[in-house]
Design a protein around this motif. Structure first.
Motif, mmCIF file in Angstrom:
data_model
loop_
_atom_site.group_PDB
_atom_site.id
_atom_site.type_symbol
_atom_site.label_atom_id
_atom_site.label_comp_id
_atom_site.label_asym_id
_atom_site.label_seq_id
_atom_site.Cartn_x
_atom_site.Cartn_y
_atom_site.Cartn_z
ATOM 1 N N ALA A 195 -38.102 -69.115 -29.147
ATOM 2 C CA ALA A 195 -37.746 -67.697 -29.185
ATOM 3 C C ALA A 195 -36.528 -67.479 -30.081
ATOM 4 O O ALA A 195 -36.484 -66.527 -30.874
ATOM 5 C CB ALA A 195 -37.467 -67.170 -27.779
ATOM 6 N N ARG A 196 -35.535 -68.368 -29.983
ATOM 7 C CA ARG A 196 -34.348 -68.267 -30.831
ATOM 8 C C ARG A 196 -34.724 -68.437 -32.303
ATOM 9 O O ARG A 196 -34.254 -67.697 -33.162
ATOM 10 C CB ARG A 196 -33.331 -69.328 -30.419
ATOM 11 N N ASP A 197 -35.595 -69.400 -32.600
ATOM 12 C CA ASP A 197 -36.038 -69.627 -33.976
ATOM 13 C C ASP A 197 -36.809 -68.424 -34.514
ATOM 14 O O ASP A 197 -36.649 -68.042 -35.678
ATOM 15 C CB ASP A 197 -36.897 -70.883 -34.065
ATOM 16 N N ALA A 198 -37.638 -67.809 -33.680
ATOM 17 C CA ALA A 198 -38.398 -66.629 -34.106
ATOM 18 C C ALA A 198 -37.455 -65.465 -34.392
ATOM 19 O O ALA A 198 -37.642 -64.729 -35.372
ATOM 20 C CB ALA A 198 -39.419 -66.241 -33.035
ATOM 21 N N LEU A 199 -36.440 -65.300 -33.570
ATOM 22 C CA LEU A 199 -35.463 -64.237 -33.784
ATOM 23 C C LEU A 199 -34.690 -64.476 -35.079
ATOM 24 O O LEU A 199 -34.475 -63.544 -35.867
ATOM 25 C CB LEU A 199 -34.497 -64.148 -32.598
ATOM 26 N N ALA A 200 -34.298 -65.700 -35.332
ATOM 27 C CA ALA A 200 -33.578 -66.023 -36.575
ATOM 28 C C ALA A 200 -34.468 -65.764 -37.790
ATOM 29 O O ALA A 200 -33.999 -65.250 -38.811
ATOM 30 C CB ALA A 200 -33.112 -67.474 -36.545
ATOM 31 N N ALA A 201 -35.748 -66.114 -37.700
ATOM 32 C CA ALA A 201 -36.670 -65.871 -38.811
ATOM 33 C C ALA A 201 -36.816 -64.372 -39.056
ATOM 34 O O ALA A 201 -36.850 -63.920 -40.210
ATOM 35 C CB ALA A 201 -38.031 -66.502 -38.518
ATOM 36 N N GLU A 202 -36.887 -63.595 -37.996
ATOM 37 C CA GLU A 202 -36.987 -62.136 -38.136
ATOM 38 C C GLU A 202 -35.726 -61.578 -38.800
ATOM 39 O O GLU A 202 -35.797 -60.703 -39.664
ATOM 40 C CB GLU A 202 -37.188 -61.500 -36.761
ATOM 41 N N ARG A 203 -34.564 -62.107 -38.412
ATOM 42 C CA ARG A 203 -33.301 -61.666 -39.008
ATOM 43 C C ARG A 203 -33.276 -61.988 -40.503
ATOM 44 O O ARG A 203 -32.832 -61.171 -41.315
ATOM 45 C CB ARG A 203 -32.130 -62.359 -38.311
ATOM 46 N N ARG A 204 -33.771 -63.167 -40.898
ATOM 47 C CA ARG A 204 -33.795 -63.538 -42.315
ATOM 48 C C ARG A 204 -34.727 -62.654 -43.134
ATOM 49 O O ARG A 204 -34.521 -62.473 -44.329
ATOM 50 C CB ARG A 204 -34.202 -65.005 -42.471
ATOM 51 N N ARG A 205 -35.767 -62.108 -42.507
ATOM 52 C CA ARG A 205 -36.724 -61.252 -43.208
ATOM 53 C C ARG A 205 -36.248 -59.804 -43.337
ATOM 54 O O ARG A 205 -36.869 -59.010 -44.042
ATOM 55 C CB ARG A 205 -38.081 -61.279 -42.501
ATOM 56 N N MET A 206 -35.156 -59.454 -42.689
ATOM 57 C CA MET A 206 -34.646 -58.081 -42.773
ATOM 58 C C MET A 206 -34.255 -57.771 -44.209
ATOM 59 O O MET A 206 -33.804 -58.650 -44.941
ATOM 60 C CB MET A 206 -33.434 -57.900 -41.863
ATOM 61 N N PRO A 207 -34.424 -56.498 -44.614
ATOM 62 C CA PRO A 207 -34.002 -56.133 -45.969
ATOM 63 C C PRO A 207 -32.492 -56.257 -46.110
ATOM 64 O O PRO A 207 -31.765 -56.175 -45.123
ATOM 65 C CB PRO A 207 -34.447 -54.677 -46.102
ATOM 66 N N TRP A 208 -32.046 -56.448 -47.331
ATOM 67 C CA TRP A 208 -30.620 -56.560 -47.613
ATOM 68 C C TRP A 208 -30.040 -55.189 -47.868
ATOM 69 O O TRP A 208 -30.720 -54.298 -48.378
ATOM 70 C CB TRP A 208 -30.388 -57.453 -48.803
ATOM 71 N N LEU A 209 -28.795 -55.022 -47.554
ATOM 72 C CA LEU A 209 -28.095 -53.772 -47.771
ATOM 73 C C LEU A 209 -27.182 -53.933 -48.976
ATOM 74 O O LEU A 209 -26.374 -54.866 -49.036
ATOM 75 C CB LEU A 209 -27.262 -53.410 -46.532
ATOM 76 N N ALA A 210 -27.328 -53.037 -49.957
ATOM 77 C CA ALA A 210 -26.478 -53.093 -51.135
ATOM 78 C C ALA A 210 -25.050 -52.742 -50.749
ATOM 79 O O ALA A 210 -24.803 -51.784 -50.024
ATOM 80 C CB ALA A 210 -26.987 -52.120 -52.188
ATOM 81 N N ASP A 211 -24.113 -53.518 -51.234
ATOM 82 C CA ASP A 211 -22.700 -53.272 -50.976
ATOM 83 C C ASP A 211 -22.135 -52.558 -52.184
ATOM 84 O O ASP A 211 -22.095 -53.110 -53.278
ATOM 85 C CB ASP A 211 -21.979 -54.592 -50.732
ATOM 86 N N VAL A 212 -21.697 -51.326 -52.011
ATOM 87 C CA VAL A 212 -21.229 -50.530 -53.144
ATOM 88 C C VAL A 212 -19.716 -50.350 -53.132
ATOM 89 O O VAL A 212 -19.181 -49.593 -53.928
ATOM 90 C CB VAL A 212 -21.923 -49.152 -53.179
#
Length: 92
Positions: A44-61
């Motif tokens: 479950a922890r590994d699945a959550l980490a994989a989901e977090r890695r697949r999240m889109p990135w936020l541009a830092d302006v």
């Protein structure tokens, strides 16, 4: 390492509540049950980490300034479309 009945009695006198001391055969069944839960938790922890890695990135302006030798480094203008990333340098 074995625990003598004297050690158990001493820990009980100090108010410590310790698990029972059992044989290897008695220990194995609860361990197997716990091991199944631990494996499920890891998956479950590994699945959550994989989901977090697949999240889109936020541009830092924001513009940042970094202090370091020999001078200050700014990120101003690094977010424009024509900006080409430059290699990072150690700012220590």
């Amino acid at each position: 390492m074995t625990t003598s009945s004297e050690d158990v009695q001493r820990s009980e006198l100090r108010g410590m509540k310790t698990p029972a001391v059992v044989t290897a055969e008695e220990w194995k069944a609860p361990w197997e049950k716990l091991h199944v839960k631990e494996k499920a938790h890891s998956r479950a922890r590994d699945a959550l980490a994989a989901e977090r890695r697949r999240m889109p990135w936020l541009a830092d302006v924001k513009d940042y300034a970094f202090e370091g030798a020999p001078n200050r480094v700014f990120t101003r203008g690094t977010h424009s479309a024509e900006h080409k990333p430059t290699p990072l340098i150690q700012l220590v």
